[in-house]
Design an enzyme around this catalytic site. Structure first.
Site, PDB file in Angstrom:
ATOM      1  N   SER A 142     -29.052  12.228  39.340  1.00 42.15           N
ATOM      2  CA  SER A 142     -29.405  12.179  40.922  1.00 42.15           C
ATOM      3  C   SER A 142     -29.923  11.054  41.364  1.00 42.15           C
ATOM      4  O   SER A 142     -30.382  10.152  40.479  1.00 42.15           O
ATOM      5  CB  SER A 142     -30.370  13.441  40.901  1.00 42.15           C
ATOM      6  OG  SER A 142     -30.934  13.573  42.182  1.00 42.15           O
ATOM      7  N   TYR A 155     -37.333  18.244  38.119  1.00 39.81           N
ATOM      8  CA  TYR A 155     -35.958  17.712  38.436  1.00 39.81           C
ATOM      9  C   TYR A 155     -36.027  15.970  38.111  1.00 39.81           C
ATOM     10  O   TYR A 155     -35.168  15.719  37.496  1.00 39.81           O
ATOM     11  CB  TYR A 155     -35.675  17.773  40.155  1.00 39.81           C
ATOM     12  CG  TYR A 155     -34.591  17.561  40.340  1.00 39.81           C
ATOM     13  CD1 TYR A 155     -33.384  18.803  39.905  1.00 39.81           C
ATOM     14  CD2 TYR A 155     -33.983  16.476  41.171  1.00 39.81           C
ATOM     15  CE1 TYR A 155     -32.040  18.483  40.219  1.00 39.81           C
ATOM     16  CE2 TYR A 155     -32.478  16.371  41.593  1.00 39.81           C
ATOM     17  CZ  TYR A 155     -31.621  17.497  41.178  1.00 39.81           C
ATOM     18  OH  TYR A 155     -30.419  17.301  41.377  1.00 39.81           O
TER      19      TYR A 155
HETATM   20  N1  LIG Z   1     -26.245  18.936  46.262  1.00 40.11           N
HETATM   21  C1  LIG Z   1     -27.008  17.851  46.055  1.00 40.11           C
HETATM   22  O1  LIG Z   1     -27.337  17.404  46.989  1.00 40.11           O
HETATM   23  C2  LIG Z   1     -27.245  17.135  44.738  1.00 40.11           C
HETATM   24  C3  LIG Z   1     -27.830  15.868  44.570  1.00 40.11           C
HETATM   25  C4  LIG Z   1     -28.141  15.362  43.499  1.00 40.11           C
HETATM   26  C5  LIG Z   1     -27.820  15.679  42.386  1.00 40.11           C
HETATM   27  N2  LIG Z   1     -27.017  16.857  42.260  1.00 40.11           N
HETATM   28  C6  LIG Z   1     -26.726  17.509  41.064  1.00 40.11           C
HETATM   29  O2  LIG Z   1     -25.185  17.982  41.066  1.00 40.11           O
HETATM   30  C7  LIG Z   1     -25.089  18.886  40.061  1.00 40.11           C
HETATM   31  C8  LIG Z   1     -24.212  19.974  40.646  1.00 40.11           C
HETATM   32  O3  LIG Z   1     -24.945  20.404  41.708  1.00 40.11           O
HETATM   33  P1  LIG Z   1     -24.310  20.967  42.931  1.00 40.11           P
HETATM   34  O4  LIG Z   1     -25.078  20.844  44.106  1.00 40.11           O
HETATM   35  O5  LIG Z   1     -22.973  21.119  42.863  1.00 40.11           O
HETATM   36  O6  LIG Z   1     -24.881  22.529  42.715  1.00 40.11           O
HETATM   37  P2  LIG Z   1     -24.322  23.970  42.948  1.00 40.11           P
HETATM   38  O7  LIG Z   1     -25.292  25.003  42.738  1.00 40.11           O
HETATM   39  O8  LIG Z   1     -23.134  24.178  44.000  1.00 40.11           O
HETATM   40  O9  LIG Z   1     -23.444  23.843  41.654  1.00 40.11           O
HETATM   41  C9  LIG Z   1     -23.789  23.942  40.164  1.00 40.11           C
HETATM   42  C10 LIG Z   1     -22.866  24.833  39.353  1.00 40.11           C
HETATM   43  O10 LIG Z   1     -23.522  25.076  38.102  1.00 40.11           O
HETATM   44  C11 LIG Z   1     -23.589  26.166  37.710  1.00 40.11           C
HETATM   45  N3  LIG Z   1     -24.652  26.409  36.566  1.00 40.11           N
HETATM   46  C12 LIG Z   1     -25.991  26.571  36.778  1.00 40.11           C
HETATM   47  N4  LIG Z   1     -26.678  26.888  35.518  1.00 40.11           N
HETATM   48  C13 LIG Z   1     -25.753  26.825  34.791  1.00 40.11           C
HETATM   49  C14 LIG Z   1     -25.833  27.020  33.407  1.00 40.11           C
HETATM   50  N5  LIG Z   1     -27.039  27.160  32.913  1.00 40.11           N
HETATM   51  N6  LIG Z   1     -24.691  27.152  32.735  1.00 40.11           N
HETATM   52  C15 LIG Z   1     -23.695  26.856  33.321  1.00 40.11           C
HETATM   53  N7  LIG Z   1     -23.371  26.519  34.490  1.00 40.11           N
HETATM   54  C16 LIG Z   1     -24.300  26.679  35.279  1.00 40.11           C
HETATM   55  C17 LIG Z   1     -23.827  27.046  38.912  1.00 40.11           C
HETATM   56  O11 LIG Z   1     -23.234  28.435  38.566  1.00 40.11           O
HETATM   57  C18 LIG Z   1     -22.935  26.497  39.827  1.00 40.11           C
HETATM   58  O12 LIG Z   1     -21.616  26.796  39.963  1.00 40.11           O
HETATM   59  C19 LIG Z   1     -26.408  19.222  39.580  1.00 40.11           C
HETATM   60  O13 LIG Z   1     -26.447  18.619  38.182  1.00 40.11           O
HETATM   61  C20 LIG Z   1     -27.370  18.635  40.360  1.00 40.11           C
HETATM   62  O14 LIG Z   1     -28.625  18.603  39.931  1.00 40.11           O
HETATM   63  C21 LIG Z   1     -26.723  17.609  43.330  1.00 40.11           C
END
Ligand SMILES: NC(=O)c1ccc[n+]([C@@H]2O[C@H](COP(=O)([O-])OP(=O)(O)OC[C@H]3O[C@@H](n4cnc5c(N)ncnc54)[C@H](O)[C@@H]3O)[C@@H](O)[C@H]2O)c1
Length: 274
Positions: A142, A155
């Site tokens: 991130s 985080y």
């Molecule tokens: N959306 C943002 O703005 C953003 C910004 C920076 C980083 N991220 C990172 O991107 C990655 C994806 O996030 P996203 O925004 O797509 O979120 P999201 O919630 O849309 O997708 C995350 C997925 O991970 C799955 N998940 C959660 N815990 C789990 C576990 N213990 N085992 C297996 N699957 C699990 C969820 O069911 C979900 O389908 C994460 O690592 C998040 O920290 C997101």
């Protein structure tokens, strides 16, 4: 530079959000997909959509469960062939003020955001090295893994660790022809905040007033993320970076002032040359 032709990808958190965006982008280039997630309904939806484009297998997996991880790897490799593109992406957002954290929260956040990446690496990287066919590991960190942000102590801790791990892995894996990239997104339009709230073990530290404030904050942050990069655009940026062999992947320029300020403070703190 990684040639992705004919390869098979394992994407954790591949049923929703950024994981799904990356799945879509790589599927368009013929990459076979193993999607691992806890969300069974979303896994079914993703399989129904992506099977029209490429071969897709889904597996219900909690990335914290090491035994299940090994079994999931064996099962999908038996069906789709060797995994040589590994996406350690599953993650959650949230936490608490450092003075209100408890061990359940630390274990939850570090277990998924860092432990999940460790388990993916432990499961697949030795197999990738032994097979000698190269590949690429993409770890989702991130912007909050590059400078301390308002995303909070839990985080930021987990995401800084993923960035550091990725930097060290890059050197280790170069001789095996395995590329490494670390995705450091800014805001991306997903429901991560609401989804994470479902599994977050914070009930015992929150008063009723805290819960109301948190619900309001979650709605606000979700609305903010909705204005961010789309999952499709993020997926294409990752595809492009993997093909070009680019290590850091930003999805926007939002972190620039914080990175400049951090860099300056770090360098200014160096003792004078003796
Ligand atoms: N959306 C943002 O703005 C953003 C910004 C920076 C980083 N991220 C990172 O991107 C990655 C994806 O996030 P996203 O925004 O797509 O979120 P999201 O919630 O849309 O997708 C995350 C997925 O991970 C799955 N998940 C959660 N815990 C789990 C576990 N213990 N085992 C297996 N699957 C699990 C969820 O069911 C979900 O389908 C994460 O690592 C998040 O920290 C997101």
């Amino acid at each position: 530079m990684t040639d992705i032709t004919g390869r098979t990808a394992f994407i954790t958190g591949g049923a929703n959000g950024i994981g799904l965006g990356m799945a879509r982008a790589f599927a368009q280039h013929g990459v076979k997909l193993a999607l691992a997630d806890l969300d069974t309904a979303a896994l079914d939806r993703a399989k129904a959509e992506l099977s029209a484009i490429t071969e897709v297998e889904t597996v219900v997996l909690d990335v914290r469960d090491r035994d299940a991880y090994g079994k999931a790897a064996d099962a999908v490799e038996a069906r789709l062939g060797p995994i040589s593109l590994l996406f350690n992406n599953a993650g959650i957002a949230g936490g608490a003020h450092v003075g209100k954290m408890n061990y359940a929260l630390w274990d939850w956040g570090l277990g998924i955001n860092l432990g999940g990446v460790v388990n993916g690496v432990q499961t697949f990287v030795p197999r990738m090295i032994d097979r000698g066919a190269g590949g690429h590991v993409i770890n989702t960190a991130s912007g909050a893994g590059l400078a301390g942000t308002a995303s909070g102590v839990l985080y930021c801790t987990s995401k800084f660790a993923v960035v550091g791990m990725s930097e060290a892995m890059r050197a280790d894996l170069a001789s095996a022809g395995i590329g490494v990239s670390v995705l450091c997104p800014g805001p991306v339009a997903t429901d991560i905040v609401l989804r994470s709230s479902d599994s977050k073990p914070d009930a015992e530290i929150l008063t009723e007033a805290d819960k109301a404030k948190l619900a309001e904050r979650n709605t606000m942050v979700t609305a903010f993320l909705k204005q961010g990069t789309t999952i499709e655009a993020a997926g294409k940026m990752v595809l492009d970076a993997v093909q070009r062999g680019q290590f850091y992947i930003h999805t926007d320029r939002m972190m620039l002032p914080m990175l400049e300020a951090r860099q300056k403070e770090l360098l200014d703190a160096m003792p004078p040359e003796s």
